[in-house]
Design a protein around this motif. Structure first.
Motif, PDB file in Angstrom:
ATOM      1  N   MET A 119     -15.169  27.941  -8.824  1.00  0.00           N
ATOM      2  CA  MET A 119     -15.013  27.628  -7.399  1.00  0.00           C
ATOM      3  C   MET A 119     -13.540  27.640  -7.001  1.00  0.00           C
ATOM      4  SD  MET A 119     -17.761  24.572  -6.682  1.00  0.00           S
ATOM      5  CE  MET A 119     -19.347  24.555  -7.488  1.00  0.00           C
ATOM      6  N   HIS A 170      -7.574  22.123  -2.443  1.00  0.00           N
ATOM      7  CA  HIS A 170      -8.848  22.717  -2.832  1.00  0.00           C
ATOM      8  C   HIS A 170      -9.305  22.157  -4.173  1.00  0.00           C
ATOM      9  CE1 HIS A 170     -11.710  25.677  -1.389  1.00  0.00           C
ATOM     10  NE2 HIS A 170     -11.942  26.030  -2.638  1.00  0.00           N
ATOM     11  N   PRO A 212     -16.552  27.861  -1.504  1.00  0.00           N
ATOM     12  CA  PRO A 212     -17.261  29.030  -2.053  1.00  0.00           C
ATOM     13  C   PRO A 212     -17.406  28.892  -3.567  1.00  0.00           C
ATOM     14  CG  PRO A 212     -14.995  29.609  -1.432  1.00  0.00           C
ATOM     15  CD  PRO A 212     -15.202  28.195  -1.004  1.00  0.00           C
ATOM     16  N   THR A 214     -16.440  14.236  -5.493  1.00  0.00           N
ATOM     17  CA  THR A 214     -15.493  14.696  -4.464  1.00  0.00           C
ATOM     18  C   THR A 214     -16.122  15.740  -3.552  1.00  0.00           C
ATOM     19  OG1 THR A 214     -14.671  16.277  -6.077  1.00  0.00           O
ATOM     20  CG2 THR A 214     -13.379  14.260  -5.756  1.00  0.00           C
ATOM     21  N   ALA A 264      -8.563  19.281  -5.405  1.00  0.00           N
ATOM     22  CA  ALA A 264      -8.955  17.874  -5.203  1.00  0.00           C
ATOM     23  C   ALA A 264     -10.372  17.795  -4.655  1.00  0.00           C
ATOM     24  CB  ALA A 264      -7.969  17.192  -4.257  1.00  0.00           C
ATOM     25  N   LYS A 265     -10.710  18.702  -3.739  1.00  0.00           N
ATOM     26  CA  LYS A 265     -12.077  18.745  -3.199  1.00  0.00           C
ATOM     27  C   LYS A 265     -13.085  18.978  -4.321  1.00  0.00           C
ATOM     28  CE  LYS A 265     -12.232  21.962  -0.088  1.00  0.00           C
ATOM     29  NZ  LYS A 265     -12.434  22.864   1.064  1.00  0.00           N
ATOM     30  N   LEU A 266     -12.663  19.731  -5.331  1.00  0.00           N
ATOM     31  CA  LEU A 266     -13.548  20.047  -6.445  1.00  0.00           C
ATOM     32  C   LEU A 266     -13.479  19.009  -7.555  1.00  0.00           C
ATOM     33  CD1 LEU A 266     -12.722  23.864  -6.644  1.00  0.00           C
ATOM     34  CD2 LEU A 266     -14.707  22.811  -5.583  1.00  0.00           C
ATOM     35  N   GLY A 267     -12.649  17.986  -7.359  1.00  0.00           N
ATOM     36  CA  GLY A 267     -12.530  16.953  -8.384  1.00  0.00           C
ATOM     37  C   GLY A 267     -11.884  17.478  -9.655  1.00  0.00           C
ATOM     38  N   LEU A 290     -16.887  24.744 -11.687  1.00  0.00           N
ATOM     39  CA  LEU A 290     -15.858  24.226 -10.777  1.00  0.00           C
ATOM     40  C   LEU A 290     -14.590  25.073 -10.845  1.00  0.00           C
ATOM     41  CD1 LEU A 290     -16.186  20.343 -11.147  1.00  0.00           C
ATOM     42  CD2 LEU A 290     -17.218  21.865  -9.456  1.00  0.00           C
TER      43      LEU A 290
END
Lengths: 217, 280, 92
Positions: C62, C31, B252, A96, C33-36, C59
Motif C-alpha cells: 500500500m 501516508h 490504494p 490506523t 502513518a495512515k498505514l500504521g 501494507l
C-alpha cells in the motif's frame, strides 16, 4: 441544536427510522455522515466517506456489528477502525486505517450526533414523543417567520398553526433546508396526531413559500 | 475550460446507427456540439458552426475539439469474422469521465457491486497481476488478471475463473479482454468509450465485440446495461467527484494497481481534464 | 488471525524520479502513518528517496502504491524494494 463551547448535538433522525442492520445518510454541521445501527441495536455515526477510495459509506451495508462499504467491502467497527479488507483477506488491518466517527446518543426516540466534543448531554425532551420527520425546503429564518416564534437553544420550536399546538425539533441542514422532527405529548390520541401532522404540513408550505419568495428577490 | 493535452484526443459523440440529417445536440469538454449526417450520408460534427475532425469506428462517431495527432486506436478483434457487435447505448453519469474509466479497470468491486454476476463472497481475494505501460503504443495494459465468477458472461453456464486483460488506449477509453467460454483461446472484447461533457459529467458508450451465437441482442445489451447501471450508483457517490491524481486522502492497495497505473499514465501525459490535482 | 501470524518484512524502498523531497518526504510520512507503518527516511534528494519500512507485505504494498503517485509536483519513475537487514527502529 444544543451547543456549548466545545461542541454541539444535532438531532439527525428518529430511532424508529433506523432499524437494526441499516445505514442511512444524515447531515451534521461537520458534514455528511453515515448513520447506522448494528444488529445488536447500537447506533453509530461515521464520516460518509470510505478512506479507501472515497465511496459514500451511507450506501454500504450493515452486517452484525460492522458497517461495510458497498464498493470493495472494507468493513468498519463502531469505533471506526477498519476490521477487514476483502481483497486482502490475509491482512489484519492496523487500527490506523479508520474512518472518523462522532459520538451518538439516543434518548426518547431521537438520535443525536455530537460534533466536536460536547461537554453536556443532548437535551431531554421530557414527556414529548416523536411522531415523524420531514424535510422543509426552508431555512431556520423562514420557518421561524412562518411560525411567528423562535426556536430555543435546543432547536425546539413551539407554535400554533390552524388552531393546533405543535412542537417541532429542528435540525439545520443547509441555508435553505431544515430537517423537522414533529413531537407530541406522550398521551396524544390518533385524532390529535393527525391534526398535528396536518398543521405541520401547513406550516411547512407557509415556510417554503417565504423561502422561495425571499430567494427570488 | 483549461487548455489541456486532452483537447487533441478523439472522443465518442454518438452512435453511427442514430445519425440523421436533423442532427443531435450534445457537448464535448464544455462546448456545445452538433452531430449529424451530411448530404452524402457521412458523419459531420460542428461546434458553433466550426467543423470538427470526425471519424467513424466501432459503431460510434468520434470527434475532437482540437487536432488529433494520430488515428483512433486499433482493436484488431473488431475485424474478426464471427463476432457480434453490440452497441449498448449511452448512459449519462454525473462524475468525471476519468472516474468512469478508473471504475471500469477495477475488479475488487465485483463481489460487492455486481453480486452473483461478476463475483461473490467469499471469493473476494485479488491475486497479484501484471501492469505495464506498453511504450510503443503508449498504452496502459494489465494482464494475468484472474477472478472467480459465478456468471461471467451471458454465454457462461456456471462459475468459472475468468482471466482478463485491461487496456487504456486513450484517456477516456478502456478495452477489456475477457476469456470467452464458447471459444477457448479467444477473447471477448468489451469497451467503455467515455464522452467528457464537462469535468464532472460524462456520457458513457459501452460497446462489445463478442463470440456468442446463442444470446439475443436484447439479452446481451441488458446484461451489460445492468452491470453498468450498478457501476453508475458507485460513480455518482464517490468523493471527490473528480479523479484524484494525489492519493493523499485514499489508501490504494495492490489490488488497485490498474487504477494507480492509469492515474500515473494520466499524470505523465498532463491529462488533467476531470482530475483533482491536490488531495482533498 | 492474530498479529503474530502475519509475516513482518523489513524492506528498503527506493523511490526514483523527479522527486521534490520537500513536499514528498512529509507526504510519505503521512501516508505511512495512515498505514500504521514504522518508517525511516534513510536518504532524500531531488532524484532518489530511500525509505526503510517494517510490516506486513500488504501494507508495504500500500505504501508503494501511494508513493508511486505521491503529490502532484513529483514524478516517480521507479520504485524498487529489497529486504533490509534487521529492524528499523523507525518512528511510526
Amino acid at each position: 441544536m444544543l451547543s456549548d463551547p466545545t461542541g454541539s448535538w444535532t438531532p439527525v433522525a428518529l430511532s424508529v427510522d433506523l432499524p437494526p442492520g441499516t445505514v442511512v445518510p444524515a447531515r451534521t454541521p461537520a458534514g455528511p455522515i453515515a448513520l447506522w445501527r448494528s444488529a445488536s441495536g447500537r447506533p453509530s455515526a461515521s464520516a460518509d466517506r470510505c478512506p479507501h477510495r472515497g465511496m459514500r459509506l451511507s450506501h454500504g451495508f450493515v452486517r452484525g456489528e460492522t458497517l461495510s462499504c458497498i464498493y470493495h467491502g472494507w468493513s468498519y467497527g463502531a469505533a471506526g477502525n477498519c476490521l477487514r479488507i476483502p481483497a486482502h483477506p490475509g491482512l489484519s488491518p492496523p487500527e490506523t486505517i479508520r474512518v472518523a466517527t462522532h459520538p451518538v446518543e439516543e434518548a426518547g426516540g431521537v438520535i443525536w450526533v455530537g460534533v466536536g466534543e460536547p461537554a453536556t448531554q443532548p437535551p431531554q425532551l421530557a414527556g414529548l414523543v416523536p411522531l415523524r420527520s420531514l424535510q422543509a425546503q426552508a431555512g431556520m429564518a423562514a420557518l421561524e417567520a412562518a411560525a411567528g416564534a423562535k426556536a430555543d437553544e435546543n432547536g425546539l420550536l413551539e407554535t400554533t398553526q390552524n388552531s393546533q399546538e405543535i412542537r417541532l425539533l429542528l435540525a439545520f441542514q443547509e441555508r435553505d433546508e431544515t430537517l423537522i422532527h414533529v413531537l407530541l405529548d406522550g398521551d396524544s390520541s390518533l385524532l390529535e396526531r393527525i391534526a398535528v401532522s396536518r398543521a405541520v404540513e401547513a406550516l411547512r408550505r407557509k415556510a417554503e413559500a417565504i423561502e422561495a419568495e425571499g430567494s427570488s428577490r | 475550460m483549461t487548455q489541456d493535452a486532452m483537447i487533441d484526443e478523439w472522443y465518442p459523440v454518438g452512435l453511427v446507427s442514430q445519425l440523421d440529417s436533423f442532427g443531435r445536440k450534445t457537448a464535448l469538454m464544455g462546448e456545445p456540439i452538433d452531430v449529424a449526417s451530411d448530404a452524402d450520408g457521412n458523419a459531420r460534427v460542428t461546434a458553433n458552426g466550426r467543423t470538427l475532425p470526425v471519424c467513424v469506428r466501432y459503431g460510434h462517431v468520434w470527434s475532437s475539439l482540437g487536432q488529433p495527432q494520430k488515428e483512433l486506436f486499433a482493436i484488431p478483434e473488431a475485424d474478426q469474422p464471427g463476432r457480434r457487435f453490440v452497441d449498448v447505448g449511452v448512459v449519462r453519469v454525473r462524475c468525471s469521465p476519468l472516474r468512469a474509466v478508473e471504475n471500469f479497470l477495477d475488479i475488487a468491486h465485483f463481489p460487492f457491486v455486481h453480486t452473483d454476476i461478476l463475483g461473490s463472497e467469499p471469493h473476494t481475494e485479488v491475486q497479484n497481476y501484471k501492469v505495464e505501460i506498453r511504450e510503443d503504443a503508449d498504452e496502459v495494459w494489465a494482464t494475468q488478471v484472474k477472478f472467480y465468477q459465478p456468471q461471467a458472461a451471458r454465454s457462461a453456464s456456471g462459475g468459472i475463473t475468468t482471466e482478463y486483460m485491461y487496456r487504456v488506449p486513450a484517456p477516456t477509453c478502456s478495452v477489456l479482454y475477457k476469456t470467452c467460454p464458447p471459444r477457448p483461446g479467444e477473447w471477448d472484447v468489451i469497451t467503455l468509450f467515455v464522452q467528457p461533457l464537462a469535468e464532472d459529467l460524462c456520457d458513457v458508450w459501452p460497446w462489445m465485440a463478442l463470440f456468442d451465437d446463442e444470446s439475443s441482442m436484447t439479452d446481451l445489451i441488458h446484461f451489460q446495461q445492468t452491470i453498468f447501471l450498478q457501476d453508475r450508483s458507485i460513480l455518482e457517490n464517490q468523493i471527490p467527484r473528480l479523479l484524484p491524481l494525489d492519493p493523499g486522502m485514499e489508501i490504494p492497495t495492490r489490488a488497485d494497481l490498474t487504477s494507480v497505473a492509469y492515474r500515473r499514465w494520466l499524470k505523465r501525459h498532463g491529462y488533467t481534464y476531470g482530475a483533482q490535482l491536490v488531495a482533498q | 488471525m492474530t498479529r503474530q501470524n502475519q509475516d513482518h518484512l523489513f524492506e528498503r524502498m527506493t523511490i526514483r524520479g523527479a522527486v521534490d523531497s520537500a513536499s514528498f518526504v512529509p507526504w510519505i510520512r503521512r501516508h505511512a502513518a495512515k498505514l500504521g507503518l514504522r518508517q525511516e527516511i534513510r536518504h532524500a534528494d531531488a532524484g532518489r528517496i530511500e525509505v526503510e519500512v517494517a510490516g506486513p507485505v500488504e501494507l508495504i504494498d500500500m505504501l508503494e502504491m501511494g508513493c508511486s503517485l505521491g503529490p502532484i509536483d513529483v514524478w516517480v519513475e521507479t520504485i524498487t524494494r529489497t529486504p533490509a537487514a534487521g529492524g528499523t527502529g523507525g518512528q511510526p
